[in-house]
Design an enzyme around this catalytic site. Structure first.
Site, short mmCIF file in Angstrom:
data_model
loop_
_atom_site.label_atom_id
_atom_site.label_comp_id
_atom_site.label_asym_id
_atom_site.label_seq_id
_atom_site.Cartn_x
_atom_site.Cartn_y
_atom_site.Cartn_z
N LYS A 42 42.90 18.76 15.33
CA LYS A 42 41.69 18.84 14.61
C LYS A 42 41.00 17.45 14.57
CE LYS A 42 43.60 22.39 11.50
NZ LYS A 42 44.18 22.44 10.14
N GLY A 43 41.74 16.46 14.93
CA GLY A 43 41.55 15.06 14.71
C GLY A 43 40.23 14.65 15.61
N GLU A 97 40.00 12.33 22.23
CA GLU A 97 41.07 12.34 21.42
C GLU A 97 40.94 11.39 20.30
OE1 GLU A 97 43.91 13.80 20.13
OE2 GLU A 97 45.68 12.80 20.99
N ASP A 98 41.44 11.52 19.03
CA ASP A 98 41.44 10.82 18.04
C ASP A 98 42.11 9.38 18.05
OD1 ASP A 98 43.52 11.84 17.40
OD2 ASP A 98 43.34 12.64 15.49
N ASP A 101 49.02 7.17 20.41
CA ASP A 101 49.83 6.58 19.79
C ASP A 101 51.38 6.32 20.67
OD1 ASP A 101 51.76 5.73 17.67
OD2 ASP A 101 51.77 7.49 16.63
N LYS A 129 46.83 2.94 19.96
CA LYS A 129 48.01 2.22 19.12
C LYS A 129 49.06 1.90 20.07
CE LYS A 129 49.49 4.58 15.43
NZ LYS A 129 49.93 5.02 14.16
N PHE A 150 49.91 3.40 10.16
CA PHE A 150 49.61 5.07 10.12
C PHE A 150 48.00 5.26 9.53
CE2 PHE A 150 49.29 9.20 8.42
CZ PHE A 150 49.57 10.06 9.39
N ARG A 163 40.61 13.79 6.29
CA ARG A 163 39.73 13.79 7.56
C ARG A 163 38.23 13.51 7.27
NH1 ARG A 163 43.06 16.08 11.54
NH2 ARG A 163 44.54 18.03 10.67
P1 5GP Z 1 51.09 10.74 20.45
O1 5GP Z 1 51.39 12.05 20.94
O2 5GP Z 1 50.26 10.00 21.26
O3 5GP Z 1 52.08 9.88 19.59
O4 5GP Z 1 50.19 11.15 19.26
C1 5GP Z 1 48.68 11.64 19.14
C2 5GP Z 1 48.65 12.17 17.79
O5 5GP Z 1 49.44 11.99 16.79
C3 5GP Z 1 47.17 12.27 17.63
O6 5GP Z 1 46.08 13.11 17.97
C4 5GP Z 1 47.30 12.11 15.99
O7 5GP Z 1 47.17 13.52 15.62
C5 5GP Z 1 48.72 11.85 15.57
N1 5GP Z 1 48.77 10.56 15.21
C6 5GP Z 1 49.21 9.45 15.64
N2 5GP Z 1 49.29 8.36 15.23
C7 5GP Z 1 48.54 8.54 13.99
C8 5GP Z 1 48.27 8.02 12.77
O8 5GP Z 1 48.32 6.72 12.76
N3 5GP Z 1 47.69 8.47 11.92
C9 5GP Z 1 47.17 9.87 11.89
N4 5GP Z 1 46.74 10.51 10.93
N5 5GP Z 1 47.80 10.62 13.04
C10 5GP Z 1 48.33 9.97 13.84
#
Ligand code: 5GP
Length: 179
Positions: A42-43, A97-98, A101, A129, A150, A163
């Protein structure tokens, strides 16, 4: 500022300016084509909505919902909860994508969507990130590179809260269980 936050990392004004610049760049790159935006729920919602309004090319929107996070911790295993409604074969697909990470979510998306033979497949993320990356992800469009914190707001949640904030901020330790 929301009382659960210790700082605002990116203000509403700076976010909006950056989204406008990204939209202009994407509009130039896709001139004369139709973009299929694939939002990751949903981000992505506030970002996709603001971006969409500023794009000056034909667009088509669809969504996917994935899961890998529980609270603030990634489980590392990505699953599709909601799939696209459209066929993306021969389409110019731009994933929205939001935040990237670890990169596991985008790695999964790229692998999954590329099997459906789009004409092109790129990533647009509001936040990057890179310090947390576990797998290399080719990001074509990014809003901001942020430190290893975070963050919440502008679509990003902590246990489904925050959100709605129009800016990106960092939660106070007291508001976080298990970070
Ligand atoms: P990844 O698979 O790249 O580790 O993470 C992607 C998803 O993890 C993002 O779409 C988000 O939902 C969540 N996420 C990663 N880092 C953060 C953060 O710092 N804050 C929040 N709220 N969600 C995060």
């Amino acid at each position: 500022m929301h009382e659960d936050l210790q700082e605002i990392l990116i203000t509403e004004e700076v976010l909006q300016e950056r989204v406008q610049k990204l939209a202009a760049q994407i509009s130039r790159d896709y001139k004369g084509r139709c973009i299929t935006l694939v939002g990751v729920l949903k981000g992505c919602v506030p970002f996709l909505s603001d971006l969409l309004k500023r794009l000056e090319v034909d667009t088509n929107v669809d969504f996917m919902m994935l899961s890998s996070y529980s609270g603030s911790q990634s489980t590392g295993v990505v699953r599709t909860i909601l799939d696209l409604k459209q066929n993306i074969e021969k389409k110019d697909v731009l994933i929205v994508e939001d935040i990237v990470d670890s990169g596991l979510t985008m790695g999964y998306m790229l692998k999954n969507l590329s099997t459906r033979q789009p004409r092109s497949l790129e990533i647009c993320t509001l936040l990057d990130k890179p310090s947390c990356r576990k797998t290399k992800v080719p990001i074509k469009y990014k809003g901001f590179v942020i430190p290893e914190k975070f963050v919440v707001g502008y679509g990003l949640d902590y246990n489904e809260l925050y959100r709605n904030l129009p800016y990106i901020g960092v939660l106070k330790k007291s508001a976080v269980k298990g970070l």
